[in-house]
Enzyme design. Structure first.
Site, PDB file in Angstrom:
ATOM      1  N   LEU A  31       1.619  -5.921  -4.106  1.00  0.00           N
ATOM      2  CA  LEU A  31       1.767  -4.439  -4.100  1.00  0.00           C
ATOM      3  C   LEU A  31       1.238  -3.966  -2.980  1.00  0.00           C
ATOM      4  O   LEU A  31       1.655  -3.006  -2.212  1.00  0.00           O
ATOM      5  CB  LEU A  31       1.198  -3.750  -5.472  1.00  0.00           C
ATOM      6  CG  LEU A  31       1.659  -4.097  -6.774  1.00  0.00           C
ATOM      7  CD1 LEU A  31       0.585  -3.785  -7.822  1.00  0.00           C
ATOM      8  CD2 LEU A  31       2.691  -3.289  -6.938  1.00  0.00           C
ATOM      9  N   GLY A  32       0.269  -4.687  -2.178  1.00  0.00           N
ATOM     10  CA  GLY A  32      -0.143  -4.191  -0.875  1.00  0.00           C
ATOM     11  C   GLY A  32      -1.472  -5.008  -0.623  1.00  0.00           C
ATOM     12  O   GLY A  32      -1.744  -5.778  -1.378  1.00  0.00           O
ATOM     13  N   ARG A  33      -1.920  -4.808   0.480  1.00  0.00           N
ATOM     14  CA  ARG A  33      -3.165  -5.226   0.873  1.00  0.00           C
ATOM     15  C   ARG A  33      -3.725  -4.500   2.105  1.00  0.00           C
ATOM     16  O   ARG A  33      -3.130  -3.721   2.720  1.00  0.00           O
ATOM     17  CB  ARG A  33      -2.780  -6.761   1.435  1.00  0.00           C
ATOM     18  CG  ARG A  33      -2.127  -6.875   2.942  1.00  0.00           C
ATOM     19  CD  ARG A  33      -2.389  -8.295   3.335  1.00  0.00           C
ATOM     20  NE  ARG A  33      -1.905  -9.422   2.700  1.00  0.00           N
ATOM     21  CZ  ARG A  33      -2.341 -10.633   2.425  1.00  0.00           C
ATOM     22  NH1 ARG A  33      -3.484 -10.785   3.080  1.00  0.00           N
ATOM     23  NH2 ARG A  33      -1.894 -11.582   1.510  1.00  0.00           N
ATOM     24  N   GLY A  34      -5.048  -4.589   2.151  1.00  0.00           N
ATOM     25  CA  GLY A  34      -5.879  -3.781   2.839  1.00  0.00           C
ATOM     26  C   GLY A  34      -6.869  -4.576   4.060  1.00  0.00           C
ATOM     27  O   GLY A  34      -6.176  -5.932   4.162  1.00  0.00           O
ATOM     28  N   LYS A  35      -7.844  -4.286   4.234  1.00  0.00           N
ATOM     29  CA  LYS A  35      -8.855  -5.155   5.304  1.00  0.00           C
ATOM     30  C   LYS A  35      -9.387  -6.455   4.346  1.00  0.00           C
ATOM     31  O   LYS A  35      -9.219  -7.337   5.074  1.00  0.00           O
ATOM     32  CB  LYS A  35     -10.005  -4.325   5.815  1.00  0.00           C
ATOM     33  CG  LYS A  35      -9.944  -4.241   7.323  1.00  0.00           C
ATOM     34  CD  LYS A  35     -11.245  -3.463   7.661  1.00  0.00           C
ATOM     35  CE  LYS A  35     -11.152  -3.499   9.327  1.00  0.00           C
ATOM     36  NZ  LYS A  35     -11.774  -2.254   9.663  1.00  0.00           N
ATOM     37  N   PHE A  36      -9.511  -6.042   2.977  1.00  0.00           N
ATOM     38  CA  PHE A  36     -10.371  -7.199   2.504  1.00  0.00           C
ATOM     39  C   PHE A  36      -9.870  -7.386   0.993  1.00  0.00           C
ATOM     40  O   PHE A  36     -10.383  -8.264   0.451  1.00  0.00           O
ATOM     41  CB  PHE A  36     -12.055  -6.918   2.169  1.00  0.00           C
ATOM     42  CG  PHE A  36     -12.638  -6.578   3.318  1.00  0.00           C
ATOM     43  CD1 PHE A  36     -12.974  -7.755   4.461  1.00  0.00           C
ATOM     44  CD2 PHE A  36     -13.152  -5.371   3.875  1.00  0.00           C
ATOM     45  CE1 PHE A  36     -13.662  -7.623   5.622  1.00  0.00           C
ATOM     46  CE2 PHE A  36     -13.738  -5.175   5.169  1.00  0.00           C
ATOM     47  CZ  PHE A  36     -14.071  -5.963   5.992  1.00  0.00           C
ATOM     48  N   VAL A  38      -6.495  -7.977  -1.561  1.00  0.00           N
ATOM     49  CA  VAL A  38      -5.156  -8.167  -2.002  1.00  0.00           C
ATOM     50  C   VAL A  38      -4.767  -7.835  -3.219  1.00  0.00           C
ATOM     51  O   VAL A  38      -5.578  -7.872  -4.060  1.00  0.00           O
ATOM     52  CB  VAL A  38      -4.453  -9.811  -1.937  1.00  0.00           C
ATOM     53  CG1 VAL A  38      -3.313 -10.017  -2.134  1.00  0.00           C
ATOM     54  CG2 VAL A  38      -5.156 -10.230  -0.444  1.00  0.00           C
ATOM     55  N   VAL A  39      -3.559  -6.777  -3.409  1.00  0.00           N
ATOM     56  CA  VAL A  39      -3.526  -6.463  -4.738  1.00  0.00           C
ATOM     57  C   VAL A  39      -1.926  -6.703  -5.215  1.00  0.00           C
ATOM     58  O   VAL A  39      -1.038  -6.667  -4.295  1.00  0.00           O
ATOM     59  CB  VAL A  39      -3.463  -4.893  -4.721  1.00  0.00           C
ATOM     60  CG1 VAL A  39      -3.042  -4.064  -5.744  1.00  0.00           C
ATOM     61  CG2 VAL A  39      -4.779  -4.255  -3.874  1.00  0.00           C
ATOM     62  N   ASP A 150     -12.236   7.585   2.913  1.00  0.00           N
ATOM     63  CA  ASP A 150     -11.061   6.857   3.606  1.00  0.00           C
ATOM     64  C   ASP A 150      -9.710   7.449   3.148  1.00  0.00           C
ATOM     65  O   ASP A 150      -8.823   6.488   2.660  1.00  0.00           O
ATOM     66  CB  ASP A 150     -11.495   5.293   3.204  1.00  0.00           C
ATOM     67  CG  ASP A 150     -10.442   4.562   4.186  1.00  0.00           C
ATOM     68  OD1 ASP A 150      -9.916   5.027   5.355  1.00  0.00           O
ATOM     69  OD2 ASP A 150     -10.471   3.328   3.717  1.00  0.00           O
TER      70      ASP A 150
HETATM   71  P1  ADP Z   1      -8.442  -2.239   0.885  1.00  0.00           P
HETATM   72  O1  ADP Z   1      -9.645  -1.762   0.535  1.00  0.00           O
HETATM   73  O2  ADP Z   1      -8.253  -3.668   1.055  1.00  0.00           O
HETATM   74  O3  ADP Z   1      -7.668  -1.125   1.768  1.00  0.00           O
HETATM   75  P2  ADP Z   1      -6.663  -1.074  -1.310  1.00  0.00           P
HETATM   76  O4  ADP Z   1      -7.150  -0.411  -2.498  1.00  0.00           O
HETATM   77  O5  ADP Z   1      -6.342   0.067  -0.474  1.00  0.00           O
HETATM   78  O6  ADP Z   1      -7.573  -1.903  -0.717  1.00  0.00           O
HETATM   79  O7  ADP Z   1      -5.386  -1.654  -1.553  1.00  0.00           O
HETATM   80  C1  ADP Z   1      -4.508  -2.158  -0.818  1.00  0.00           C
HETATM   81  C2  ADP Z   1      -3.110  -1.732  -0.866  1.00  0.00           C
HETATM   82  O8  ADP Z   1      -2.673  -2.285  -2.201  1.00  0.00           O
HETATM   83  C3  ADP Z   1      -2.964  -0.266  -1.079  1.00  0.00           C
HETATM   84  O9  ADP Z   1      -2.697   0.432   0.073  1.00  0.00           O
HETATM   85  C4  ADP Z   1      -1.672  -0.066  -1.874  1.00  0.00           C
HETATM   86  O10 ADP Z   1      -0.741  -0.226  -1.277  1.00  0.00           O
HETATM   87  C5  ADP Z   1      -1.935  -1.267  -2.662  1.00  0.00           C
HETATM   88  N1  ADP Z   1      -2.585  -0.761  -4.183  1.00  0.00           N
HETATM   89  C6  ADP Z   1      -3.711  -0.548  -4.233  1.00  0.00           C
HETATM   90  N2  ADP Z   1      -4.301  -0.381  -5.527  1.00  0.00           N
HETATM   91  C7  ADP Z   1      -2.833  -0.149  -6.030  1.00  0.00           C
HETATM   92  C8  ADP Z   1      -2.560   0.192  -7.545  1.00  0.00           C
HETATM   93  N3  ADP Z   1      -3.330   0.453  -8.512  1.00  0.00           N
HETATM   94  N4  ADP Z   1      -1.194   0.101  -7.847  1.00  0.00           N
HETATM   95  C9  ADP Z   1      -0.522  -0.147  -6.971  1.00  0.00           C
HETATM   96  N5  ADP Z   1      -0.556  -0.538  -5.591  1.00  0.00           N
HETATM   97  C10 ADP Z   1      -1.853  -0.471  -5.199  1.00  0.00           C
HETATM   98 MG    MG Z   2      -7.079   0.799   1.388  1.00  0.00          MG
END
Ligand code: ADP
Ligand code: MG
Length: 311
Positions: A31-36, A38-39, A150
């Site tokens: 669904l997405g990923r950020g710095k640390f 994976v979702v 953030d």
């Molecule tokens: P990080 O702390 O690594 O930035 P996030 O919580 O922002 O992690 O999650 C990374 C990405 O994953 C988000 O920018 C979004 O695209 C996706 N994501 C996070 N939570 C959800 C959710 N509950 N439903 C769908 N996508 C999500």
């Molecule tokens: Mg994020």
């Protein structure tokens, strides 16, 4: 329990140590990923319900970050009644990871629609509704003395993209609890946080990006962009705001003031006429009874706005 950095590490959710995969089926796509983190999308086997599993590594760059993850969980717990914060369903822990099972925001990041081509881009009416929701969610966090720290288009998701759903604020990895909103204001003013845009400012930036598809601070190079951010130098050119109402621009100007202490609170921003126009049939929120901040930026006699009373 709150330590001096505003981190809360006492949580109420039971941390499960049985394998996450015995209760959930992972669906392939990320669904997405950020710095640390994976979702990934997953299905709860007993209910058949879709969720989002956020996999957080406990060790990052050789450092133990379990406390940071517990803080993220504690903040999500404290925001359970907030309709615009993503719901936390369960927590699992393995040797290397903590897995947060979250409500799935299937519409993805508002970021995608901000930069989309015309027919998929937000209309101003959409942005009014989404900005109200973001402000309501953030005002509710502030009432509980939580700052997100953030807020950016990657951390604001949609429950559905077509038809356009509601917003969900995610990623409380940097969030902190503050003793009072006054303290929040003080901390946000310290050099430690210069690179993190204070809340109302960041909502101004979000609204700008949703309306124009562009960053308000983008310069010709990194240095110029950084200078624009630090000086709150906003591009209000006709080019950027083609087809956008003057009330919308006025709203953004109210949020993107250069002097932090003159900026309105999230609750006060909800009173702006742009969000309360005659065409706006959306529910009036309790914050609308608060005084509006309509003093000019040069005013000498301003008093520090009070934090809104809990309702
Ligand atoms: P990080 O702390 O690594 O930035 P996030 O919580 O922002 O992690 O999650 C990374 C990405 O994953 C988000 O920018 C979004 O695209 C996706 N994501 C996070 N939570 C959800 C959710 N509950 N439903 C769908 N996508 C999500
Ligand atoms: Mg994020």
């Amino acid at each position: 329990m709150m330590n001096k950095n505003g981190m809360v590490t006492k949580i109420h959710t039971r941390i499960r140590t049985d394998p996450f995969t015995s209760n959930y089926e992972l669906l392939g796509r990320e669904l997405g990923r950020g710095k640390f983190a994976v979702v990934k999308k997953c299905i709860e086997k007993v209910t058949g319900k879709e969720h989002a599993a956020k996999f957080l590594r406990k060790r990052r760059k050789g450092e133990d970050c379990r406390m940071d993850i517990l803080n993220e969980i504690a903040v999500l717990e404290s925001a359970k009644a907030n309709p615009y914060v993503v719901a936390l369903h369960e927590v699992y822990e393995t040797n290397s990871e903590i897995i947060l099972i979250l409500e799935c925001a299937a519409g993805g990041e508002i970021f995608n629609q901000c930069v989309a081509e015309n027919d998929e881009a937000f209309t101003e009416k959409d942005v009014i509704r989404l900005a109200r929701q973001i402000l309501t969610g953030v005002a509710c966090l502030h009432r509980n003395n939580v700052v997100h720290l953030d807020l950016k288009p990657q951390n604001i998701l949609l429950t559905s993209a077509i038809p356009l759903g509601d917003i969900r604020i995610v990623d409380f990895g940097l969030s902190r609890r503050m003793d009072s909103v006054t303290e929040v204001r003080e901390i946000l003013g310290t050099p430690e946080y210069v690179e993190i845009l204070p809340h109302v400012l960041s909502i101004g930036v979000l609204t700008y990006v949703m309306l124009t598809g562009e960053s308000p601070f983008l310069g010709d190079n990194k240095q110029e962009t950084f200078l624009n951010i630090s000086q709150v130098n906003v591009d209000y050119s006709q080019d950027a705001f083609e087809g956008v109402s003057s009330l919308a621009i006025d709203f953004i100007k109210t949020l993107l003031l250069k002097t932090p202490r003159k900026r309105a609170t999230a609750a006060e921003c909800l009173n702006h006429p742009w969000l309360n126009g005659p065409a706006d049939l959306y529910t009036q929120l309790h914050a609308s009874s608060l005084p509006s901040l309509d003093e000019p930026e040069t005013s000498q006699s301003e008093s520090e706005p009070e934090s809104p009373a809990p309702s």
